[in-house]
Design a protein around this motif. Structure first.
Motif, mmCIF file in Angstrom:
data_model
loop_
_atom_site.group_PDB
_atom_site.id
_atom_site.type_symbol
_atom_site.label_atom_id
_atom_site.label_comp_id
_atom_site.label_asym_id
_atom_site.label_seq_id
_atom_site.Cartn_x
_atom_site.Cartn_y
_atom_site.Cartn_z
ATOM 1 N N SER A 252 26.034 28.061 39.641
ATOM 2 C CA SER A 252 26.491 28.220 38.266
ATOM 3 C C SER A 252 27.016 29.629 38.021
ATOM 4 N N VAL A 253 26.407 30.619 38.697
ATOM 5 C CA VAL A 253 26.900 31.999 38.574
ATOM 6 C C VAL A 253 28.304 32.103 39.177
ATOM 7 N N GLU A 254 28.462 31.503 40.362
ATOM 8 C CA GLU A 254 29.768 31.518 41.007
ATOM 9 C C GLU A 254 30.824 30.824 40.144
ATOM 10 N N ALA A 255 30.469 29.671 39.597
ATOM 11 C CA ALA A 255 31.416 28.948 38.737
ATOM 12 C C ALA A 255 31.681 29.711 37.453
ATOM 13 N N GLY A 256 30.659 30.396 36.904
ATOM 14 C CA GLY A 256 30.860 31.173 35.682
ATOM 15 C C GLY A 256 31.761 32.365 35.904
#
Length: 501
Positions: A252-256
């Motif tokens: 989710s951090v990478e996608a954010g």
């Protein structure tokens, strides 16, 4: 040959019809060794529905075409109108120069009365007609009365008429100042036309660059909007998978991160678009010098690269050799050489002596038809400097100016020819680069789709997926920039040839 179209990715693995023709992107981590688990996770497809707009389709009808835009610039832009004033100025100068050959009436009357006595009353009137070769035709009537008239001015009671000519035998016969002024004024008309064309072409070029930059920034904004939508939907889908325990939280951090980067790029591109619109508005005018402002709903011509050469007529220039005989810059330099050549001839004429001879036939008004040519008045005027240092120095300076202008003309001929060849080479090279860039975009799109397929089976990561997508975005931005270079290169060839009509 049209410039290659920019391909926008469709992140569709096994796409199916949906809605109004958009594709479906599925990203599900599937455990290859458990087919039943794969079927269980099919419900999570809803997290990854992505609608991808097809690049190049414009649902808006408010398209400001490039040809229509140039029409406004040609007709209403203040600098184009200002260029037209140069022609009016040249025509006014021509009228002034012709005024030196206008016939002239002169009347001189002088009278003196004192203590009831008429001392003298003198009337001198004439009608002069200047001619082209310095010859002046003059008709006159003189009369004098009074008790104290100078004997030199004593005339018959009826007055005295005269008719004659004055001929310059040295300076002023073949060329003089009024002849030179008239010739210069005629040349100034051609010079004014050439300068008007050059000014109009420069305005059209600047306006074209502003339009192309507007199109480039608009395309970039649309591109970033598409990828921002993709990133946001992917982020929501991954967040849902994380909640179900199918993805690690770090995804989710990478996608954010990619969502925030897309927002940042979109904001920056929108700022560039606003500036490009304001720059474009500088060239949009209406009658009575009323400026126009480009509305937000207006969009540029979508496939301009297919019509740009026809609009600017550069397709004929790419066919073969181009003639520069009627080029306005060449015409302007030739006009300047001709102007300096007239000055040189005038300076050379100053080396001749001043020798003016005049003959006037005299007669009383009542005896005009008798034609007694024994009554006349003649005059001779002669002067000649012994060393002629001033005149010879002026002639040398005039010759140097002619030679300098001729050097500029020869240099400009060579430079224009080389510029045309260089621009033709650049356009052909840009077409080849466009084909290669288009192939790169297609290859990156295939790579992204393959990576997406691996990601759906759990054999890839969000990091690799974003990396593939970034490569594709970079390639598409390069394609947009190359398209912009191609359009500007056509406009540059149009400016070099300087044919605005």
């Amino acid at each position: 040959m049209g410039f290659p179209a920019i391909v926008v990715p469709a992140f569709c693995y096994n796409p199916q019809p949906f809605g109004n023709g958009h594709g479906i992107f599925t990203a599900i981590r599937v455990k290859k060794f458990r087919l039943q688990a794969y079927l269980k996770h099919m419900k999570k497809i809803l997290f990854f529905l992505i609608t991808i707009p097809v690049w190049g389709q414009n649902v808006e009808s408010n398209i400001l075409t490039y040809n229509e835009y140039l029409g406004y610039v040609k007709k209403f832009h203040p600098r184009v109108k200002s260029a037209d004033l140069n022609i009016s100025n040249a025509q006014a100068n021509l009228m002034m120069a012709r005024g030196a050959f206008d016939p002239k009436i002169e009347v001189d009357f002088d009278s003196k009365q004192f203590k009831g006595k008429e001392y003298f009353s003198l009337l001198n009137s004439s009608f002069k007609i200047p001619t082209w070769y310095g010859i002046e035709v003059k008709a006159g009537f003189d009369n004098s009365e009074g008790i104290f008239v100078n004997p030199e001015n004593t005339l018959p009671n009826q007055g005295l008429t005269s008719f004659g000519v004055t001929v310059p035998l040295g300076q002023g016969l073949w060329i003089n100042q009024r002849m030179a002024d008239l010739r210069k004024a005629k040349i100034q008309i051609n010079l004014g036309n050439a300068e008007r064309q050059l000014e109009a072409v420069q305005v059209l070029y600047d306006a074209s660059v502003a339009y192309f930059n507007w199109k480039r920034t608009y395309d970039e904004v649309q591109l970033y909007k598409t990828y921002l939508t993709n990133a946001e939907i992917r982020f929501k889908g991954i967040s849902g998978l994380i909640r179900n325990g199918d993805k690690p939280a770090i995804d989710s951090v990478e996608a954010g991160i990619i969502v925030r980067n897309r927002k940042l790029s979109l904001t920056e591109s929108q700022l560039k678009l606003v500036k490009a619109k304001l720059e474009l508005s500088n060239f949009l005018w209406l009658e009575n010098n009323i400026p126009m402002e480009l509305q937000d709903t207006m969009i540029p011509e979508p496939e301009l690269e297919k019509t740009i050469q026809e609009t600017l007529r550069t397709n004929a220039l790419m066919a073969g050799d181009v003639s520069l005989n009627n080029h306005p810059k060449i015409t302007a330099l030739e006009s300047k050489v001709n102007l300096l050549e007239i000055d040189r001839k005038l300076k050379a004429n100053m080396l001749l002596p001043k020798a003016n001879v005049g003959y006037h036939y005299l007669s009383e008004p009542s005896a005009w038809n008798n034609r007694d040519f024994e009554n006349y008045k003649i005059g001779v005027n002669f002067s000649f400097p012994l060393f002629l240092r001033k005149e010879r120095g002026s002639l040398k300076l005039a010759k140097f100016k002619v030679q300098d202008a001729q050097f500029d003309l020869n240099l400009e001929r060579v430079q224009l020819g080389n510029k045309v060849k260089a621009q033709q080479t650049e356009l052909n090279s840009l077409l080849e680069q466009g084909l290669l860039t288009n192939q790169l975009v297609n290859d990156y799109q295939v790579m992204l789709q393959s990576e997406e397929r691996l990601f759906s089976f759990g054999e890839s990561s969000i990091f690799l997926l974003n990396s593939r997508e970034n490569n594709l975005v970079t390639a598409q931005l390069s394609a947009i920039a190359l398209n912009n270079r191609y359009l500007i290169s056509n406009a540059e060839l149009f400016r070099i040839m300087a044919q605005p009509e």
